[in-house]
Design a protein around this motif. Structure first.
Motif, PDB file in Angstrom:
ATOM      1  N   UNK D 122     -67.730  71.083 -20.863  1.00 34.87           N
ATOM      2  CA  UNK D 122     -69.184  71.218 -20.775  1.00 34.87           C
ATOM      3  C   UNK D 122     -69.702  70.884 -19.377  1.00 34.87           C
ATOM      4  N   UNK D 123     -69.237  69.752 -18.844  1.00 36.63           N
ATOM      5  CA  UNK D 123     -69.677  69.362 -17.495  1.00 36.63           C
ATOM      6  C   UNK D 123     -69.306  70.447 -16.483  1.00 36.63           C
ATOM      7  N   UNK D 124     -68.031  70.878 -16.553  1.00 36.97           N
ATOM      8  CA  UNK D 124     -67.550  71.886 -15.608  1.00 36.97           C
ATOM      9  C   UNK D 124     -68.394  73.152 -15.673  1.00 36.97           C
ATOM     10  N   UNK D 125     -68.738  73.552 -16.901  1.00 41.08           N
ATOM     11  CA  UNK D 125     -69.470  74.805 -17.081  1.00 41.08           C
ATOM     12  C   UNK D 125     -70.915  74.697 -16.612  1.00 41.08           C
ATOM     13  N   UNK D 126     -71.543  73.540 -16.873  1.00 38.07           N
ATOM     14  CA  UNK D 126     -72.986  73.441 -16.637  1.00 38.07           C
ATOM     15  C   UNK D 126     -73.335  72.846 -15.280  1.00 38.07           C
ATOM     16  N   UNK D 127     -72.379  72.142 -14.654  1.00 40.97           N
ATOM     17  CA  UNK D 127     -72.684  71.494 -13.385  1.00 40.97           C
ATOM     18  C   UNK D 127     -71.720  71.966 -12.308  1.00 40.97           C
ATOM     19  N   UNK D 128     -71.583  73.276 -12.257  1.00 40.73           N
ATOM     20  CA  UNK D 128     -70.815  73.850 -11.168  1.00 40.73           C
ATOM     21  C   UNK D 128     -69.496  73.163 -10.946  1.00 40.73           C
ATOM     22  N   UNK D 129     -68.497  73.484 -11.758  1.00 36.04           N
ATOM     23  CA  UNK D 129     -67.161  72.983 -11.487  1.00 36.04           C
ATOM     24  C   UNK D 129     -66.761  73.324 -10.060  1.00 36.04           C
ATOM     25  N   UNK D 130     -67.339  74.362  -9.545  1.00 36.30           N
ATOM     26  CA  UNK D 130     -67.106  74.712  -8.142  1.00 36.30           C
ATOM     27  C   UNK D 130     -68.013  73.914  -7.216  1.00 36.30           C
ATOM     28  N   UNK D 131     -67.814  74.114  -5.923  1.00 38.35           N
ATOM     29  CA  UNK D 131     -68.523  73.367  -4.887  1.00 38.35           C
ATOM     30  C   UNK D 131     -69.862  74.026  -4.566  1.00 38.35           C
ATOM     31  N   UNK D 132     -70.793  73.190  -4.121  1.00 32.02           N
ATOM     32  CA  UNK D 132     -72.032  73.727  -3.585  1.00 32.02           C
ATOM     33  C   UNK D 132     -73.177  73.756  -4.566  1.00 32.02           C
ATOM     34  N   UNK D 133     -74.346  74.036  -4.029  1.00 29.44           N
ATOM     35  CA  UNK D 133     -75.591  74.071  -4.794  1.00 29.44           C
ATOM     36  C   UNK D 133     -75.704  75.379  -5.566  1.00 29.44           C
TER      37      UNK D 133
END
Lengths: 352, 352, 352, 352
Positions: D122-133
């Motif tokens: 859930x965190x990865x999906x909703x809070x950009x598991x990737x870098x940046x804004x």
């Protein structure tokens, strides 16, 4: 009649492959074969074909294996270093008894070398650059027309004998423009059910394509079968051209590909001076026309091999001539191409 | 005197390389050379050496190039398919004039083949499996002791002539155990300042190692220099062994490596029956002992080549004999090794 | 006393890691952390350490996992896109309960972005950019000295709790030079027998390191154990700094890293104008100092979060403040850094 | 009306994507999403689509970027570790403003975890598991029908706002069979000329797709534009379902996806016992229905979040409720799914 257009060799062989029904092409870019891959990138989508720039040459050749196993006409192309990377895959395709076409638009070597035309991948092409007991039929074109014509021919040989086939061009042939005529139709693909994996066929169908045979006796038997096929290829597929053979020439020239173009011009030039030279141009480099070269060498004072390399095909010439007369070599490394005057002068040295 | 131990060939060549000062080894696992990589994995850390299992064979050979460019003794090893993957890199190393040692513990081929002993990578090893005008010195051991001794020898040749050197073993030699003696000391590495990149040296120092020479005349000159070195190697480094050569044998056997072991036992067995056979065993496969084979073949009724393949070295034998007498071939594919009785019987067929 | 030198942050953290006993470092180059990898490339060989430029970021983080499993202090570093590529590996290291240090010298994002300083990887760092139920302790330095000091601290936390630890710097901190002092000695590595694979130990020793637990009840138990460790970390390792907290400030500023430097200068500037601001700087971003922020926010009229991003930490501030008073946000995207005047003016807007 | 069939969730989402006009799919296999990739492998060739099993997850997501840039509907899918490997690419797609659909059929984690259903990404999906804004719209289905319906919806959102969209399923939803109805037609693809590279269009056309903006002010402006789009998405695309909301429930349950199915059955079971519970199921996880959850929580004694994880969405619930009433958490790690009795009993504990 077919269309006649002015094209680069790289484009002509690509167009001919597509006309011959090739719809799968996997490669990684490298000069001096770039026009080939670019042509495929542009044309394949227009014929509902698959163009895929693989992540590496190693990947490309393994995709070729996979596509061949599915029964489609498939091709890859590259230039010398890229072909080295494909050697493992070529050995796998040969061992798996699958038809595929590999185009090598040779560049200067070894190493990164340069993008000038050379014939220094002859050994690699004819003596299994890959590992193991196998050979690859090798076609050597010397005009753009012949380069184009070899695409369908390569597919036919590949499918008739279930083997990878290499077309060994060079940077000059790839980049030069000549008029080329495409026939209205090429012979269709052979029914692939003989070799391809298939899901909707009889229980006897081949469902595994493999080159791993842990039991030495099985691998022995597979290899012997392979070499029986090679005997068939030697019987049916040897190709060569002779030139000025009916003259009373005392010397025989042997050359292939681009070097043969230069050699022919030298034969013509020396003829005008009253010096007769016979010429034989192997078109298949494997199987090599040993008997034809031996026959052509009969009674000659000397055989001269001309190559754009430090001397590779000359070994096959020696094996053919087998001590009947001296075999000499004229060659050049680095991608430096003989000028007409130069080759005439080098031949004159050898025969005086 | 040095230590004497019972070891597998794969381990012996690894140990000898380390004793000879090799501290950098990069490889990717494959049977039947696994004991070699495993030995290196265990021993290199104990001598402050670098063992690195690369992500692929392609990566491994390029790491070898990089380490060689830094002036250290560096080795890689693999088996047939893995060696095919290294062909581009070997061509680069040859063109870059860098010393490195490559061990090929050959398996059965083509393709995945099997892990039985074969000699079917002879063409690849001796005729540049890679692209371009180059050769690689090739050493063919026939005992575990010789396998071990060839590691320091390979480094010496590599450094003297600035060339990659291949040791061409096979699965039998790699896996069999024999007593092997290691000397107390090996000759040290040659001063690498001749070839290595260096940061703390004179302004004349070599700071670029390259194999790309876009100007054909520069590549031509580099290639001609390379071939002058090859002439030196041919003059100094040809090695072979003869056996029962002083007898009045009417037949000459030519065999290398494991096949030569089998052939020697046949010579002995037939001698007891009153049949004399001379034997010559090439130890360097490139440069090939053409003159020695030609000399040994003089006056013989027949030359018989024995190989664990469908016939590859036989071409070099024919080039050496050059029509002086018939050259025949006894071979086996698939990794099936001749029994002593079988080889005796096959030879008897050829000479009766 | 230790040595005191003027260094870039990237170099200081590298030097401190080496002084702390890190002898294994695997990475792939990317700006703005290039000085870090270059420093490691130069220094690791001098201390008999292993510097390996991996073939990719994915490879590098998996080498870190492997080295950690062998019980050595190991570090990797990268910048934002490269850290994204490492997310699978970080999740594996967390699940495998292995200690390792990862430095992220953040660049502007998303995508390729730019190499300007940003704090927009906060979510990724604190909420498992990787998959699964896990957290990574995250340290946020705001001076070069602190950046250096965090290397040994990160190793200590990693080894105490068997977890990967991230140091989250940014391009400004990585590239700026400040005087930094290194102590004469750092605490030594913890005995790795607790977590490392070992060949020469008791039969009870751990010989398998794994993160695959097919049975849900086993994975449940492993995860619950992991979260008990996280409770310990929350109890022991929360770090933060307060500034001007004893004043009768009506407003609380929350900022970390480079943004906190800017914020502090604003606090000072506004103090001269008679406006008091309290400031709290989280040093651990996970575990987040929720209680300390809540405590600091008590009785304030407003909490202002300052970040070099579009707003990420502000969520943690809201979770801490939990409706007690309004939480406002001042931020900037793209790597544009606030000038002192600008931040003062932006704060003044919020509090007037 | 459309066809109605019994299908696995993995197959239903694949079929719906194809019906919605997706003709490009790139992925690398991983359980428990295997049926999805297998379905695509079988069906794509039948509709003249491109199915390509990439050499890695990293390659797959970059192929998605390339295809999206060409203006076609393109999808990839994977499961947790594979999605971690795609984080760099997702950040690039978001920054490049390109539409694409990513399906995550979550497995248990962290690390290799297992193939049981979990909601721990859930965190990865909703809070950009990737870098940046950046953010990615995330859809959470709780039935096979909804899973299927979300494929065309995801394409619509992706194309309307030029953003990657994630469908976050789990192993249970992927593998379970339910009747699913496909409409006769889906809305067609939006004209891609707004975002796609094109060769035959006006000079104003977009010919470069990029995410590198070295000038911070340019990246700032691009990011601000991106966040204006996010405001639009928040305004238009928030989706959720309420259940038993009109009752006089004193407690609010918040759950999504598979956990919401379990939660609903508990609401029903407790209703029979006379205990009323209101339930809200977020369907978009980003943007999160903060206002709806806040509204639903109004006047409640307690809010209970139920997740198949150690607690991730609970943070969003707390952000929504903002201290209005206590927020409690019921969760389970490892892929262990609540039985109906168990969840009833756990809820009863929280409310007694």
């Amino acid at each position: 009649m077919g269309k006649k257009v002015l094209m680069k060799g790289n484009e002509a062989v690509a167009e001919a492959a597509i006309l011959a029904g090739c719809r799968h092409y996997f490669a990684y870019p490298i000069t001096p074969q770039s026009e080939l891959i670019e042509y495929m990138a542009k044309k394949m989508p227009l014929v509902d074909g698959t163009f895929l720039q693989a992540e590496s040459e190693v990947a490309a050749i393994n995709m070729v294996l996979g596509a061949a196993a599915c029964g489609v006409r498939v091709m890859t192309s590259s230039s010398s270093p890229g072909i080295s990377l494909k050697q493992e895959g070529i050995s796998y395709i040969a061992a798996s008894r699958l038809p595929a076409v590999i185009v090598n638009v040779t560049r200067g070597g070894p190493g990164l070398g340069n993008i000038a035309p050379m014939q220094c991948d002859y050994f690699q092409a004819t003596r299994g650059g890959g590992h193991g007991d196998y050979y690859t039929p090798v076609l050597s074109p010397s005009t753009v027309q012949e380069f184009a014509d070899m695409a369908p021919l390569a597919f036919e040989i590949a499918e008739k004998y279930l083997t990878p086939v290499m077309i060994l061009g060079d940077g000059m042939l790839g980049q030069m423009m000549e008029p080329v005529e495409f026939p209205d139709a090429y012979p269709p693909q052979k029914d692939p059910s003989e070799w391809a994996l298939g899901a909707r066929r009889t229980p006897d169908d081949r469902h595994i394509i493999n080159s791993l045979y842990i039991d030495p006796y099985v691998l022995q038997e597979k290899t012997e079968t392979l070499f029986k096929v090679y005997e068939e290829i030697k019987k049916n597929e040897i190709r060569y051209e002779t030139y000025n053979m009916d003259s009373d020439a005392k010397y025989l020239i042997v050359a292939h590909g681009t070097a043969a173009r230069v050699a022919k011009s030298a034969v013509d030039a020396l003829k005008e001076e009253g010096v007769e030279l016979a010429l034989i141009r192997p078109i298949t480099l494997w199987p090599y026309p040993y008997d034809a070269v031996a026959e052509a060498a009969k009674g000659k004072e000397k055989v001269i091999t001309i190559e754009l390399s430090m001397g590779q095909m000359v070994e096959d010439v020696k094996l053919a001539v087998c001590g009947e007369c001296p075999v000499e070599f004229i060659g050049k490394a680095g991608g430096v191409v003989f000028t007409p005057e130069e080759i005439v002068s080098l031949i004159r040295e050898k025969i005086s």
